[in-house]
Scaffold this motif. Structure first.
Motif, PDB file in Angstrom:
ATOM      1  N   TRP A  72      49.346  41.168  42.120  1.00 24.81           N
ATOM      2  CA  TRP A  72      49.281  42.608  41.864  1.00 24.81           C
ATOM      3  C   TRP A  72      49.209  42.881  40.369  1.00 24.81           C
ATOM      4  CZ3 TRP A  72      53.618  45.608  39.909  1.00 24.81           C
ATOM      5  CH2 TRP A  72      53.320  46.982  39.812  1.00 24.81           C
ATOM      6  N   LEU A  73      50.035  42.176  39.596  1.00 20.01           N
ATOM      7  CA  LEU A  73      50.040  42.386  38.150  1.00 20.01           C
ATOM      8  C   LEU A  73      48.732  41.918  37.509  1.00 20.01           C
ATOM      9  CD1 LEU A  73      53.693  41.290  37.285  1.00 20.01           C
ATOM     10  CD2 LEU A  73      52.771  43.617  37.302  1.00 20.01           C
ATOM     11  N   THR A  74      48.105  40.906  38.081  1.00 17.95           N
ATOM     12  CA  THR A  74      46.838  40.410  37.529  1.00 17.95           C
ATOM     13  C   THR A  74      45.757  41.472  37.615  1.00 17.95           C
ATOM     14  OG1 THR A  74      47.359  38.104  38.059  1.00 17.95           O
ATOM     15  CG2 THR A  74      45.041  38.659  37.771  1.00 17.95           C
ATOM     16  N   SER A  89      38.092  34.504  47.292  1.00 14.43           N
ATOM     17  CA  SER A  89      37.899  34.879  45.888  1.00 14.43           C
ATOM     18  C   SER A  89      36.634  35.681  45.667  1.00 14.43           C
ATOM     19  CB  SER A  89      37.842  33.622  45.009  1.00 14.43           C
ATOM     20  OG  SER A  89      39.035  32.899  45.070  1.00 14.43           O
ATOM     21  N   GLU A  90      35.600  35.444  46.487  1.00 14.63           N
ATOM     22  CA  GLU A  90      34.315  36.068  46.207  1.00 14.63           C
ATOM     23  C   GLU A  90      33.910  37.146  47.211  1.00 14.63           C
ATOM     24  OE1 GLU A  90      31.443  32.922  46.150  1.00 14.63           O
ATOM     25  OE2 GLU A  90      31.616  32.477  48.286  1.00 14.63           O
ATOM     26  N   CYS A  91      34.663  37.326  48.274  1.00 18.69           N
ATOM     27  CA  CYS A  91      34.240  38.232  49.345  1.00 18.69           C
ATOM     28  C   CYS A  91      34.879  39.616  49.291  1.00 18.69           C
ATOM     29  CB  CYS A  91      34.525  37.600  50.713  1.00 18.69           C
ATOM     30  SG  CYS A  91      33.401  36.233  51.088  1.00 18.69           S
ATOM     31  N   PHE A  92      35.616  39.909  48.215  1.00 15.28           N
ATOM     32  CA  PHE A  92      36.259  41.210  48.096  1.00 15.28           C
ATOM     33  C   PHE A  92      35.960  41.811  46.725  1.00 15.28           C
ATOM     34  CE2 PHE A  92      38.611  38.724  51.178  1.00 15.28           C
ATOM     35  CZ  PHE A  92      38.653  39.596  52.256  1.00 15.28           C
ATOM     36  N   PRO A  93      36.039  43.145  46.595  1.00 11.29           N
ATOM     37  CA  PRO A  93      35.678  43.802  45.335  1.00 11.29           C
ATOM     38  C   PRO A  93      36.495  43.300  44.157  1.00 11.29           C
ATOM     39  CG  PRO A  93      35.898  45.414  47.111  1.00 11.29           C
ATOM     40  CD  PRO A  93      36.411  44.118  47.649  1.00 11.29           C
ATOM     41  N   LEU A  94      35.878  43.303  42.992  1.00 12.65           N
ATOM     42  CA  LEU A  94      36.525  42.731  41.811  1.00 12.65           C
ATOM     43  C   LEU A  94      37.796  43.486  41.418  1.00 12.65           C
ATOM     44  CD1 LEU A  94      35.987  44.290  38.786  1.00 12.65           C
ATOM     45  CD2 LEU A  94      33.653  43.819  39.480  1.00 12.65           C
ATOM     46  N   GLU A  95      37.879  44.778  41.756  1.00 11.57           N
ATOM     47  CA  GLU A  95      39.061  45.559  41.368  1.00 11.57           C
ATOM     48  C   GLU A  95      40.327  45.092  42.085  1.00 11.57           C
ATOM     49  OE1 GLU A  95      35.438  48.174  40.949  1.00 11.57           O
ATOM     50  OE2 GLU A  95      36.247  46.810  42.466  1.00 11.57           O
ATOM     51  N   ILE A  96      40.177  44.459  43.243  1.00 11.30           N
ATOM     52  CA  ILE A  96      41.338  43.975  43.996  1.00 11.30           C
ATOM     53  C   ILE A  96      41.207  42.488  44.289  1.00 11.30           C
ATOM     54  CG2 ILE A  96      41.935  46.188  45.050  1.00 11.30           C
ATOM     55  CD1 ILE A  96      40.454  45.121  47.603  1.00 11.30           C
ATOM     56  N   TRP A 136      43.418  50.404  40.977  1.00 13.23           N
ATOM     57  CA  TRP A 136      42.645  50.498  42.211  1.00 13.23           C
ATOM     58  C   TRP A 136      43.441  49.986  43.403  1.00 13.23           C
ATOM     59  CZ3 TRP A 136      38.040  52.932  42.246  1.00 13.23           C
ATOM     60  CH2 TRP A 136      37.398  53.125  41.011  1.00 13.23           C
ATOM     61  N   PHE A 137      44.732  49.809  43.255  1.00 10.06           N
ATOM     62  CA  PHE A 137      45.529  49.143  44.275  1.00 10.06           C
ATOM     63  C   PHE A 137      45.494  49.885  45.620  1.00 10.06           C
ATOM     64  CE2 PHE A 137      49.615  48.153  46.382  1.00 10.06           C
ATOM     65  CZ  PHE A 137      49.472  46.789  46.496  1.00 10.06           C
ATOM     66  N   GLY A 138      45.835  51.173  45.608  1.00  8.07           N
ATOM     67  CA  GLY A 138      45.859  51.934  46.858  1.00  8.07           C
ATOM     68  C   GLY A 138      44.499  52.038  47.501  1.00  8.07           C
ATOM     69  N   ILE A 139      43.487  52.349  46.690  1.00 14.85           N
ATOM     70  CA  ILE A 139      42.116  52.446  47.201  1.00 14.85           C
ATOM     71  C   ILE A 139      41.673  51.089  47.751  1.00 14.85           C
ATOM     72  CG2 ILE A 139      39.721  52.943  46.571  1.00 14.85           C
ATOM     73  CD1 ILE A 139      40.831  54.722  44.330  1.00 14.85           C
ATOM     74  N   ALA A 154      43.723  40.432  46.662  1.00 17.24           N
ATOM     75  CA  ALA A 154      43.207  39.846  47.904  1.00 17.24           C
ATOM     76  C   ALA A 154      43.529  38.356  47.975  1.00 17.24           C
ATOM     77  CB  ALA A 154      41.696  40.071  48.000  1.00 17.24           C
ATOM     78  N   ILE A 155      43.283  37.645  46.885  1.00 15.79           N
ATOM     79  CA  ILE A 155      43.612  36.224  46.860  1.00 15.79           C
ATOM     80  C   ILE A 155      45.098  36.033  47.157  1.00 15.79           C
ATOM     81  CG2 ILE A 155      43.760  34.169  45.394  1.00 15.79           C
ATOM     82  CD1 ILE A 155      41.361  35.353  43.813  1.00 15.79           C
ATOM     83  N   ALA A 156      45.941  36.830  46.508  1.00 19.80           N
ATOM     84  CA  ALA A 156      47.388  36.713  46.687  1.00 19.80           C
ATOM     85  C   ALA A 156      47.803  36.990  48.126  1.00 19.80           C
ATOM     86  CB  ALA A 156      48.101  37.669  45.735  1.00 19.80           C
ATOM     87  N   LEU A 157      47.256  38.046  48.715  1.00 19.05           N
ATOM     88  CA  LEU A 157      47.632  38.407  50.081  1.00 19.05           C
ATOM     89  C   LEU A 157      47.281  37.310  51.072  1.00 19.05           C
ATOM     90  CD1 LEU A 157      46.639  42.188  50.212  1.00 19.05           C
ATOM     91  CD2 LEU A 157      48.951  41.244  50.338  1.00 19.05           C
TER      92      LEU A 157
END
Length: 474
Positions: free
Chosen positions: A85-87, A390-397, A256-259, A401-404
């Motif tokens: 999240w912090l990243t 790592s590559e299948c989700f928007p760059l803002e999250i 962009w966390f919530g979005i 996504a990786i962490a989750l």
């Protein structure tokens, strides 16, 4: 309603057009050390488990040794969530420095632990650092490496885990040699040396810039331009920017966390299911086997504890060979075909090896050869799971996504796996251990089926075309 603040940029295309150069090697070496450290840590616990268990101030059972592995993985889960999240919020560069320092402190403290409770706590802290590293580093690699090299680079860097495993195996042999180090201190010294290795990586990371893609989506386009210009200068001559495709990105949103979470559960729901399946299967398969590798060799094959490293070393080298040899096929043959094939092959071989183990048809050398063959494919499969999320989700999250997915898959497969296999081994019955192998094999086969059905073909495609940025505007 006022229009959102946006900037038109060709920065993603400029990063993707670059020839491979010294800058990219710096990224690979400075950031790839994370996987080397993780492999070192896991192997040390496995190889040194006998020495730790017999240490006068520890006196551990098989289940307690498995608990050390689970504590490390539990820390990695929490670290991935917190630092992931912090990243995304504070930037890649800041966090891949912080997480390495957390790891460094945890592993040195592990070597100084005074009892089992303290060792458990310090393994947890060490895991937090490594878990945070996975999110920060994977996001950075994806955003700095050109698209046509992304698959191979990511697989090899993730596969470098096994360089660390080989170093851990060799280090364990030295640490357990009473002629070199007193038995009571050998395992402690091994952990401390891991921290010293991490310290050298801190110096290299000073030369890695912040991700220009992250800067673009956090209201800092001028800084992003400066970073890209510097990278281009280091990589050599490039074509004019006028002919490159551009993209319009918002610059007026700080978080962009919530979005992003809403997009993850909505627009990207199928990809979320894919990520969970791939990460869970590989985490269970790997952690269940590798955290208990040494105990199987000592309990069922009579291998002395101080010689376990000799069996882990070829296993580790075979695991690194998988991504190295198969890695380029993920960029040429394609993601979906290769991910399906590696997961399915590893699952079938794991079940077959379990049957041979039940029948006592394998020697210690034969068991090691079988495991090495399995994980030649499973190593490439596991690395491709990290590549996928790592590559299948928007760059803002991307880091979130990786962490989750890392946290969810690791919690299901990584924490339960070592505990389950520790209890199965403790029973002393080969058939019970086979049931664990069967479960791991079926999970790998299930993940292969999911990939074949809903996998995303991202080979050689720009990140922005694989997953449209949340900040993109028409």
């Amino acid at each position: 309603m006022s229009r959102p603040q946006a900037v038109e940029t060709s920065i993603p295309a400029r990063l993707d057009r670059l020839a491979w150069g010294r800058f990219h090697w710096l990224v690979v070496v400075a950031l790839g050390v994370t996987w080397i450290l993780d492999g070192l840590e896991v192997t040390l616990v496995g190889s040194l488990s006998g020495a730790i268990a017999k240490s006068p101030d520890m006196q551990l059972s098989s289940a307690a040794v498995g608990g050390l592995g689970s504590s490390y993985v539990a820390g990695a889960v929490l670290g991935a969530l917190l630092f992931g999240w912090l990243t995304d919020r504070l930037g890649r560069k800041r966090l891949f420095t912080v997480t390495l320092i957390v790891y460094l402190a945890g592993t040195i403290a592990s070597g100084l632990a005074w009892n089992y409770a303290a060792l458990l706590a310090f393994r947890f802290v060490t895991g937090m650092g490594i878990g945070g590293e996975y999110a920060a580093i994977n996001a950075t690699i994806q955003e700095l490496v050109p698209a046509r090299f992304r698959g191979f680079t990511d697989l090899v860097i993730n596969g470098s885990y096994w360089i660390g495993a080989a170093l851990g195996a060799a280090g364990a042999l030295a640490a357990l040699d009473p002629q070199l180090v007193p038995p009571a201190y050998g395992w402690r010294l091994a952990f401390i040396l891991g921290g010293l290795l991490a310290a050298t990586a801190l110096a290299l990371r000073r030369h890695i810039p912040e991700s220009p893609r992250w800067l673009m989506t956090h209201g800092r386009p001028s800084e992003a331009e400066q970073v890209v210009a510097g990278i281009e200068f280091r990589c050599g001559p490039v074509m004019p920017t006028e002919s490159l495709p551009t993209i319009r990105l918002r610059t007026d949103v700080s978080s962009w966390f919530g979005i992003g979470l809403r997009a993850l559960l909505g627009r990207y729901r199928r990809r979320a299911v894919l990520g969970v399946c791939l990460m869970t299967a590989q985490a269970f398969c790997y952690n269940a086997i590798f955290f208990t590798y040494a105990i199987v060799l000592t309990k069922f094959y009579g291998v002395p504890g101080d010689r376990v490293g000799m069996f882990i070393l070829p296993f580790a080298l075979g695991n690194f060979a998988g991504p190295m040899i198969l890695g380029r096929l993920f960029d040429t043959v394609g993601r979906r075909t290769m991910i399906t094939a590696t997961y399915a092959t590893a699952g079938l071989l794991m079940i077959a090896t379990g049957l041979l183990f039940v029948g006592a048809d394998l020697s210690a050398t034969g068991q090691t050869a079988a495991w090495t063959t399995i994980f030649f494919f499973a190593s490439a499969a596991a690395s491709s799971a990290y590549l996928t999320v790592s590559e299948c989700f928007p760059l803002e999250i991307r880091a979130v996504a990786i962490a989750l997915f890392y946290a969810f898959g690791t919690a299901l497969g990584g924490i339960a796996g070592p505990l389950l296999f520790g209890m199965l081994i403790g029973s002393g019955e080969r058939i019970n251990l086979f049931y664990g192998d069967l479960l791991g094999g079926l999970l790998m086969l299930g993940a292969a089926a999911v990939e074949a059905a809903i996998g995303v073909e991202a080979a050689r495609r720009p990140l922005e075309s694989v997953a449209r940025p949340l900040s993109e505007v028409d």
